[in-house]
Scaffold this motif. Structure first.
Motif, PDB file in Angstrom:
ATOM      1  N   HIS A  83       0.851  -1.195   0.000  1.00  0.00           N
ATOM      2  CA  HIS A  83       0.000   0.000   0.000  1.00  0.00           C
ATOM      3  C   HIS A  83       0.888   1.247   0.000  1.00  0.00           C
ATOM      4  O   HIS A  83       1.212   1.805   1.054  1.00  0.00           O
ATOM      5  CB  HIS A  83      -0.921  -0.028   1.211  1.00  0.00           C
ATOM      6  CG  HIS A  83      -1.782   1.187   1.342  1.00  0.00           C
ATOM      7  ND1 HIS A  83      -2.368   1.811   0.253  1.00  0.00           N
ATOM      8  CD2 HIS A  83      -2.146   1.922   2.444  1.00  0.00           C
ATOM      9  CE1 HIS A  83      -3.045   2.866   0.676  1.00  0.00           C
ATOM     10  NE2 HIS A  83      -2.928   2.954   1.994  1.00  0.00           N
ATOM     11  N   THR A 105      -5.353   3.551   4.575  1.00  0.00           N
ATOM     12  CA  THR A 105      -4.676   2.400   5.169  1.00  0.00           C
ATOM     13  C   THR A 105      -5.667   1.509   5.913  1.00  0.00           C
ATOM     14  O   THR A 105      -5.615   0.280   5.812  1.00  0.00           O
ATOM     15  CB  THR A 105      -3.561   2.872   6.121  1.00  0.00           C
ATOM     16  OG1 THR A 105      -2.608   3.635   5.380  1.00  0.00           O
ATOM     17  CG2 THR A 105      -2.858   1.689   6.771  1.00  0.00           C
ATOM     18  N   ASN A 109      -6.344  -2.427   4.676  1.00  0.00           N
ATOM     19  CA  ASN A 109      -6.170  -3.558   5.588  1.00  0.00           C
ATOM     20  C   ASN A 109      -7.484  -4.293   5.835  1.00  0.00           C
ATOM     21  O   ASN A 109      -7.524  -5.531   5.823  1.00  0.00           O
ATOM     22  CB  ASN A 109      -5.584  -3.072   6.913  1.00  0.00           C
ATOM     23  CG  ASN A 109      -4.099  -2.777   6.838  1.00  0.00           C
ATOM     24  OD1 ASN A 109      -3.579  -2.459   5.763  1.00  0.00           O
ATOM     25  ND2 ASN A 109      -3.410  -2.844   7.955  1.00  0.00           N
ATOM     26  N   PHE A 113      -7.982  -8.107   4.426  1.00  0.00           N
ATOM     27  CA  PHE A 113      -8.051  -9.126   5.474  1.00  0.00           C
ATOM     28  C   PHE A 113      -9.011 -10.235   5.063  1.00  0.00           C
ATOM     29  O   PHE A 113      -8.825 -11.400   5.411  1.00  0.00           O
ATOM     30  CB  PHE A 113      -8.510  -8.487   6.786  1.00  0.00           C
ATOM     31  CG  PHE A 113      -8.627  -9.457   7.927  1.00  0.00           C
ATOM     32  CD1 PHE A 113      -7.502  -9.904   8.604  1.00  0.00           C
ATOM     33  CD2 PHE A 113      -9.873  -9.935   8.323  1.00  0.00           C
ATOM     34  CE1 PHE A 113      -7.610 -10.806   9.663  1.00  0.00           C
ATOM     35  CE2 PHE A 113      -9.999 -10.830   9.375  1.00  0.00           C
ATOM     36  CZ  PHE A 113      -8.863 -11.265  10.045  1.00  0.00           C
ATOM     37  N   ILE A 122       1.121  -7.963   3.986  1.00  0.00           N
ATOM     38  CA  ILE A 122       0.680  -6.641   3.601  1.00  0.00           C
ATOM     39  C   ILE A 122       1.670  -5.616   4.162  1.00  0.00           C
ATOM     40  O   ILE A 122       2.081  -5.712   5.322  1.00  0.00           O
ATOM     41  CB  ILE A 122      -0.755  -6.357   4.092  1.00  0.00           C
ATOM     42  CG1 ILE A 122      -1.261  -5.006   3.577  1.00  0.00           C
ATOM     43  CG2 ILE A 122      -0.872  -6.434   5.586  1.00  0.00           C
ATOM     44  CD1 ILE A 122      -2.773  -4.845   3.714  1.00  0.00           C
ATOM     45  N   ASP A 124       2.222  -1.599   4.696  1.00  0.00           N
ATOM     46  CA  ASP A 124       1.651  -0.262   4.711  1.00  0.00           C
ATOM     47  C   ASP A 124       2.800   0.750   4.718  1.00  0.00           C
ATOM     48  O   ASP A 124       3.660   0.711   5.607  1.00  0.00           O
ATOM     49  CB  ASP A 124       0.772  -0.064   5.947  1.00  0.00           C
ATOM     50  CG  ASP A 124      -0.458  -0.954   5.938  1.00  0.00           C
ATOM     51  OD1 ASP A 124      -1.071  -1.096   4.868  1.00  0.00           O
ATOM     52  OD2 ASP A 124      -0.803  -1.510   7.000  1.00  0.00           O
ATOM     53  N   ALA A 185      -0.499  -0.472  11.569  1.00  0.00           N
ATOM     54  CA  ALA A 185       0.128  -1.705  11.091  1.00  0.00           C
ATOM     55  C   ALA A 185       0.593  -2.573  12.257  1.00  0.00           C
ATOM     56  O   ALA A 185       0.436  -3.800  12.240  1.00  0.00           O
ATOM     57  CB  ALA A 185       1.292  -1.372  10.171  1.00  0.00           C
ATOM     58  N   ASP A 188      -2.459  -4.078  13.957  1.00  0.00           N
ATOM     59  CA  ASP A 188      -3.182  -4.981  13.061  1.00  0.00           C
ATOM     60  C   ASP A 188      -2.438  -6.298  12.851  1.00  0.00           C
ATOM     61  O   ASP A 188      -3.018  -7.268  12.344  1.00  0.00           O
ATOM     62  CB  ASP A 188      -3.418  -4.306  11.705  1.00  0.00           C
ATOM     63  CG  ASP A 188      -4.872  -4.422  11.242  1.00  0.00           C
ATOM     64  OD1 ASP A 188      -5.711  -4.869  12.039  1.00  0.00           O
ATOM     65  OD2 ASP A 188      -5.155  -4.065  10.082  1.00  0.00           O
ATOM     66  N   PHE A 192      -4.210  -9.980  11.791  1.00  0.00           N
ATOM     67  CA  PHE A 192      -3.798 -10.725  10.607  1.00  0.00           C
ATOM     68  C   PHE A 192      -3.068 -12.012  10.992  1.00  0.00           C
ATOM     69  O   PHE A 192      -3.127 -13.007  10.270  1.00  0.00           O
ATOM     70  CB  PHE A 192      -2.904  -9.862   9.716  1.00  0.00           C
ATOM     71  CG  PHE A 192      -3.666  -8.944   8.805  1.00  0.00           C
ATOM     72  CD1 PHE A 192      -3.877  -9.277   7.469  1.00  0.00           C
ATOM     73  CD2 PHE A 192      -4.179  -7.741   9.269  1.00  0.00           C
ATOM     74  CE1 PHE A 192      -4.577  -8.430   6.623  1.00  0.00           C
ATOM     75  CE2 PHE A 192      -4.891  -6.883   8.438  1.00  0.00           C
ATOM     76  CZ  PHE A 192      -5.087  -7.231   7.102  1.00  0.00           C
ATOM     77  N   VAL A 199       1.891  -8.378   8.740  1.00  0.00           N
ATOM     78  CA  VAL A 199       1.643  -6.955   8.489  1.00  0.00           C
ATOM     79  C   VAL A 199       2.837  -6.162   9.010  1.00  0.00           C
ATOM     80  O   VAL A 199       3.198  -6.287  10.188  1.00  0.00           O
ATOM     81  CB  VAL A 199       0.377  -6.434   9.181  1.00  0.00           C
ATOM     82  CG1 VAL A 199       0.134  -4.971   8.808  1.00  0.00           C
ATOM     83  CG2 VAL A 199      -0.833  -7.274   8.832  1.00  0.00           C
ATOM     84  N   SER A 201       5.014  -2.125   8.440  1.00  0.00           N
ATOM     85  CA  SER A 201       5.055  -0.829   7.766  1.00  0.00           C
ATOM     86  C   SER A 201       6.507  -0.512   7.417  1.00  0.00           C
ATOM     87  O   SER A 201       7.433  -0.997   8.075  1.00  0.00           O
ATOM     88  CB  SER A 201       4.460   0.275   8.653  1.00  0.00           C
ATOM     89  OG  SER A 201       5.169   0.401   9.863  1.00  0.00           O
TER      90      SER A 201
END
Length: 274
Positions: A83, A105, A109, A113, A122, A124, A185, A188, A192, A199, A201
């Motif tokens: 992303h 964002t 996500n 998901f 993923i 970010d 992130a 999260d 995830f 996840v 960043s």
């Protein structure tokens, strides 16, 4: 089924460089507000033998992102989402910046998901601005609302941004939005993780991109403080994205990676950059 890599903001700069690298073993879907604006990128990479498609998506609109996620799932196994779409202070007003960077964002996500599976990743994309924007600016106490009610979160966060003088709101919104991306992130990663998905960043510094050029005058004041005294090359950040998304980094999650040429390590702040 084919492995699919979705790259938001993939039409130029670091997104395009990443598409070129990930395209060696993925079907690439690049997206932006207008598919037509992605035509040059699609033609360029198609000529290099990369399987790539463009898809129009407004990341600030959850229904638009949901359609993107469903489209990607129809193409194969979504093993990577990068992303990279975002707006800098010179690209819009404070509200637009927050909608794209922060709400975008959340939307990416939440939508992906639903379609990603075990072993996928993923990424970010944040910014070094998250580190150099003064901490007193950051309304961290409001971030928790993003997980339960994104629209309420946006209402509260913009109320905070609008307390600042109008001339600095875009910059304040950018710094807060990118700080939020790192927070989101990290938190999260647990959600995830229940599905075996990673996840992370990544926070780039100043890179040779179209967005970087828009901020060139401001950014040049920082370059002299970097350990590596230049802007980064897009291939350098693309390689980092590709590694983080690969199985070689299979134990990497819930963390931010700062790639800024050593600027933050210098201890620089906006108050003493010159």
């Amino acid at each position: 089924m084919k492995n699919v890599c979705v790259i938001t903001g993939g039409g130029s700069g670091m997104g395009l460089a990443t598409a070129r690298l990930m395209g060696k073993n993925h079907l690439i879907i690049i997206c932006g507000r207008s598919a037509k604006k992605l035509e040059n990128a699609v033609n360029e990479l198609t000529n290099e033998g990369i399987e790539i498609e463009a898809y129009a998506c407004d990341v600030s609109d959850y229904s638009s992102v949901e359609k993107l996620a469903r489209f990607a799932k129809e193409k194969g196994n979504v093993t990577a989402v990068i992303h990279a779409a975002g707006m800098s202070p010179n690209m819009g007003d404070a509200k637009q910046i927050m909608e794209v960077n922060a709400l975008g964002t959340i939307n990416i996500n939440n939508a992906f998901f639903k379609v990603m599976k075990e072993g996928s990743c993923i990424i970010d994309v944040s910014s070094m601005s998250a580190y150099i924007t003064p901490k007193m600016v950051m309304p961290v106490r409001l971030y928790k609302h993003s997980t339960a009610d994104p629209q309420y979160f946006m209402k509260k966060i913009m109320k905070w941004v609008n307390l600042f003088p109008k001339k600095v709101r875009s910059g304040v919104s950018y710094g807060i939005s990118k700080h939020f991306v790192i927070w989101f992130a990290k938190q999260d990663a647990a959600r995830f993780g229940t599905k075996g998905i990673r996840v992370i960043s990544v926070s780039p510094g100043n890179f040779e991109t179209p967005m970087g050029e828009l901020e060139r005058e401001e950014a040049d004041a920082y370059t002299k403080h970097c350990a590596i005294k230049r802007f980064g090359h897009v291939d350098e950040i693309a390689s980092l994205f590709a590694y983080c998304a690969s199985q070689s980094a299979g134990y990497l999650t819930g963390v931010d990676i700062l790639c800024d040429g050593g600027l933050v390590a210098s201890g620089i702040s906006p108050f003493k950059k010159r």
